[in-house]
Scaffold this motif. Structure first.
Motif, PDB file in Angstrom:
ATOM      1  N   SER A 261       0.915  -1.271   0.043  1.00  0.00           N
ATOM      2  CA  SER A 261       0.013   0.100  -0.018  1.00  0.00           C
ATOM      3  C   SER A 261       1.023   1.186  -0.014  1.00  0.00           C
ATOM      4  CB  SER A 261      -0.785  -0.032   1.410  1.00  0.00           C
ATOM      5  OG  SER A 261      -1.787  -0.933   1.289  1.00  0.00           O
ATOM      6  N   THR A 262       0.538   2.248  -0.526  1.00  0.00           N
ATOM      7  CA  THR A 262       1.177   3.603  -0.403  1.00  0.00           C
ATOM      8  C   THR A 262       0.426   4.628  -0.650  1.00  0.00           C
ATOM      9  OG1 THR A 262       3.192   4.703  -1.481  1.00  0.00           O
ATOM     10  CG2 THR A 262       1.735   3.598  -2.970  1.00  0.00           C
ATOM     11  N   ILE A 263       0.674   5.822   0.020  1.00  0.00           N
ATOM     12  CA  ILE A 263      -0.150   7.136  -0.214  1.00  0.00           C
ATOM     13  C   ILE A 263       0.695   7.881  -1.012  1.00  0.00           C
ATOM     14  CG2 ILE A 263      -1.421   8.960   1.116  1.00  0.00           C
ATOM     15  CD1 ILE A 263      -0.540   7.156   3.606  1.00  0.00           C
ATOM     16  N   TYR A 264       1.958   8.281  -0.799  1.00  0.00           N
ATOM     17  CA  TYR A 264       2.771   9.339  -1.615  1.00  0.00           C
ATOM     18  C   TYR A 264       3.622   8.502  -2.679  1.00  0.00           C
ATOM     19  CZ  TYR A 264       0.881  11.414   2.819  1.00  0.00           C
ATOM     20  OH  TYR A 264       0.258  11.871   3.511  1.00  0.00           O
ATOM     21  N   ASP A 266       6.511   6.277  -1.582  1.00  0.00           N
ATOM     22  CA  ASP A 266       7.701   5.774  -1.336  1.00  0.00           C
ATOM     23  C   ASP A 266       7.856   4.238  -0.607  1.00  0.00           C
ATOM     24  OD1 ASP A 266       9.768   7.791  -1.025  1.00  0.00           O
ATOM     25  OD2 ASP A 266       8.522   9.007   0.025  1.00  0.00           O
ATOM     26  N   THR A 267       6.564   3.809  -0.261  1.00  0.00           N
ATOM     27  CA  THR A 267       6.774   2.367  -0.243  1.00  0.00           C
ATOM     28  C   THR A 267       6.605   1.596  -1.341  1.00  0.00           C
ATOM     29  OG1 THR A 267       5.198   2.781   2.156  1.00  0.00           O
ATOM     30  CG2 THR A 267       5.371   0.461   1.300  1.00  0.00           C
ATOM     31  N   ALA A 268       5.755   2.168  -2.316  1.00  0.00           N
ATOM     32  CA  ALA A 268       5.902   1.746  -3.710  1.00  0.00           C
ATOM     33  C   ALA A 268       7.429   1.767  -4.063  1.00  0.00           C
ATOM     34  CB  ALA A 268       5.110   2.443  -4.722  1.00  0.00           C
TER      35      ALA A 268
HETATM   36  C1  LIG Z   1      -4.207  10.026   7.185  1.00  0.00           C
HETATM   37  C2  LIG Z   1      -2.773   9.611   7.354  1.00  0.00           C
HETATM   38  C3  LIG Z   1      -2.322   9.094   8.528  1.00  0.00           C
HETATM   39  C4  LIG Z   1      -1.033   8.608   9.031  1.00  0.00           C
HETATM   40  N1  LIG Z   1      -0.658   8.137  10.227  1.00  0.00           N
HETATM   41  C5  LIG Z   1       0.635   7.825  10.491  1.00  0.00           C
HETATM   42  C6  LIG Z   1       1.010   7.307  11.999  1.00  0.00           C
HETATM   43  O1  LIG Z   1      -0.038   7.018  12.624  1.00  0.00           O
HETATM   44  N2  LIG Z   1       2.001   7.204  12.242  1.00  0.00           N
HETATM   45  C7  LIG Z   1       3.149   7.524  11.133  1.00  0.00           C
HETATM   46  O2  LIG Z   1       4.332   7.073  11.360  1.00  0.00           O
HETATM   47  N3  LIG Z   1       2.917   7.957   9.780  1.00  0.00           N
HETATM   48  C8  LIG Z   1       1.687   8.302   9.533  1.00  0.00           C
HETATM   49  N4  LIG Z   1       1.345   8.692   8.354  1.00  0.00           N
HETATM   50  C9  LIG Z   1       2.402   9.079   7.404  1.00  0.00           C
HETATM   51  C10 LIG Z   1       2.678   8.019   6.322  1.00  0.00           C
HETATM   52  O3  LIG Z   1       2.753   6.676   7.061  1.00  0.00           O
HETATM   53  C11 LIG Z   1       3.975   8.323   5.881  1.00  0.00           C
HETATM   54  O4  LIG Z   1       4.180   9.439   5.507  1.00  0.00           O
HETATM   55  C12 LIG Z   1       4.648   7.141   4.930  1.00  0.00           C
HETATM   56  O5  LIG Z   1       5.943   7.558   4.694  1.00  0.00           O
HETATM   57  C13 LIG Z   1       3.700   7.118   3.613  1.00  0.00           C
HETATM   58  O6  LIG Z   1       4.453   6.412   2.757  1.00  0.00           O
HETATM   59  P1  LIG Z   1       3.912   6.318   1.274  1.00  0.00           P
HETATM   60  O7  LIG Z   1       5.048   7.172   0.781  1.00  0.00           O
HETATM   61  O8  LIG Z   1       4.199   4.897   0.555  1.00  0.00           O
HETATM   62  O9  LIG Z   1       2.792   6.845   1.100  1.00  0.00           O
HETATM   63  C14 LIG Z   1       0.193   9.166   7.999  1.00  0.00           C
HETATM   64  C15 LIG Z   1      -0.338   9.466   6.629  1.00  0.00           C
HETATM   65  C16 LIG Z   1      -1.838   9.967   6.732  1.00  0.00           C
HETATM   66  C17 LIG Z   1      -2.143  10.653   5.282  1.00  0.00           C
END
Ligand SMILES: Cc1cc2nc3c(=O)[nH]c(=O)nc-3n(C[C@H](O)[C@H](O)[C@H](O)COP(=O)(O)O)c2cc1C
Ligand SMILES: [Fe+2]
Ligand SMILES: [Fe+2]
Length: 401
Positions: A261-264, A266-268
């Motif tokens: 799963s990924t939002i931004y 970086d996990t991807a």
């Molecule tokens: C709604 C939301 C809630 C989050 N909750 C947490 C959290 O509880 N703890 C944490 O360390 N990061 C939290 N994050 C940050 C993401 O886990 C973090 O930015 C991560 O690096 C995203 O990885 P990605 O680039 O694969 O999406 C949250 C992000 C969002 C959007």
């Protein structure tokens, strides 16, 4: 216009397909539709094996009438009481009021729960192993509890070796003219849907499916006629062996499955780096999915397929990212077991996804975690390449081993 098919001199296919339905059981996407199969046997007395879903009732009723060719219906054998096969029972009773309904105690009880017509006066209750002779045909009833529902039975026609297998050996996918598996490129075009159907619908009940397969192994089966998808008259052993693999939770293929799963992004990125490291170690059968993009029913099915799985997820409100959490809880609900796995977590301020993912995986049987959890703080860094390589070594060993 009816659309019936002769399967044998006196056995007729009267089912129909639905290509409109988006979600089977209102949860599983079925882009290729689904068929609801049922069968009429024209013996000294006439027999209908199961009915159909509401969505195809018009075609189904027309087909039954055509198959009977003016005769009345004497027996309705109900192998499975789920509404996708039984919603037309009341209509059948209205049209053929003298019909006797053959089912076990549980089936008859369920008919009463779903319908309000007089069931008792028409019920012909059978026990496991009982038979019904209708002339040339003798039908043996073999109980298959939890091969989807508790009342399920399969019916074996001892006169011709036809096994009416209920939901077992079914698959998603509408039929189009070709009703036999040997008329299709099943392995290439149908196996993925057959696996997804089996795993998601009955995957939880591997033990019960194995018991049914053991019973079936004693029968001289010539044809398998399921309630969904094509009929099997060739290569039956091949399909049964797939069921043995799935029901015993054995990986179907040595291969690396990466679900993230990924939002931004970086996990991807991290799993892409990991996949490259695995490829450089000679791993070939690598498959990657974003859990937000691919339906969870596909992901669960793919998990049942491969030997070695990486789960990667950001932390989200101190939890696992919801789509990944859903996948893991679905896997647990399907009694998922016997795999090698690795976990990657991400987070920006307080990482907890890794611990929570490991806990869920730890609650499943024989899930062997083959590398330390890799924790990424926002993005993968150069000094974590050692950990990536260590994980890639373990994955490569698992896939080759
Ligand atoms: C709604 C939301 C809630 C989050 N909750 C947490 C959290 O509880 N703890 C944490 O360390 N990061 C939290 N994050 C940050 C993401 O886990 C973090 O930015 C991560 O690096 C995203 O990885 P990605 O680039 O694969 O999406 C949250 C992000 C969002 C959007
Ligand atoms: Fe069912
Ligand atoms: Fe079904």
């Amino acid at each position: 216009m009816h659309n019936i098919r002769k399967i044998a001199e006196d056995v007729i296919y009267v089912g129909a397909s639905d290509r409109r339905l988006a979600l089977f059981e209102n949860v599983y996407p079925i882009e290729r539709g689904v068929s609801y199969n049922s069968y009429v046997v024209l013996d000294e007395s006439t027999v209908l094996l199961d009915t159909a879903d509401h969505s195809v009732s018009r075609e189904f009723l027309e087909n039954v009438e055509a198959a009977l060719g003016g005769r009345s219906l004497d027996w309705l054998i109900v192998n499975h009481m789920e509404p996708d096969h039984c919603s037309v029972i009341a209509e059948i009773v209205l049209r053929y009021p003298d019909v006797k309904i053959v089912g076990n105690q549980k089936t008859i009880q369920m008919i009463k729960q779903f319908f309000s017509f007089d069931v008792d006066s028409r019920a012909h209750i059978v026990k496991d192993g009982d038979t019904l002779t209708t002339g040339k045909h003798t039908f043996a009833f073999v109980f298959a509890p939890m091969v989807h529902w508790p009342e399920v039975m399969v019916t074996f026609d001892t006169s011709n070796g036809f096994l009416f297998s209920a939901d077992a050996f079914g698959t998603f996918g509408a039929l189009a003219g070709n009703i036999y598996a040997d008329e299709l490129d099943f392995e290439k075009e149908w196996l993925d849907d057959a696996r997804r159907y089996y795993i998601n619908i009955v995957g939880k009940y591997g033990v019960q499916v194995m018991n049914t397969l053991k019973k079936a192994a004693t029968l001289p089966i010539k044809m398998i006629l399921p309630l969904h998808g094509p009929i099997w008259r060739e290569n039956i052993g091949w399909f049964i062996s797939k069921y043995q693999t799935w029901a015993s939770y054995t990986p179907e293929e040595k291969g690396l499955l990466i679900i993230y799963s990924t939002i931004y992004g970086d996990t991807a990125n991290a799993v892409d780096v990991l996949a490259a490291a695995a490829a450089e170690r000679g791993v070939r059968n690598i498959h990657m999915y974003d859990a937000s993009k691919t339906d969870v029913s596909v992901l669960v099915s793919e998990c049942f397929r491969y030997s070695t799985i990486v789960f990667a997820s950001p932390t989200y409100n101190a939890e696992i990212f919801p789509k990944m959490e859903m996948l893991l809880s679905e896997l647990r609900a399907h009694a998922f077991q016997k795999r090698d796995a690795a976990v990657i977590e991400n987070g920006t301020w307080a990482l907890s996804a890794g611990k929570k993912m490991s806990e869920i995986l730890g609650s499943m049987k024989e899930i062997n975690i083959i590398a330390p959890v890799l924790s990424i703080k926002s993005s993968l860094k150069e000094d974590q390449m050692g950990a990536i390589e260590e994980m890639a070594d373990a994955l490569s060993e698992s896939v080759r081993g």
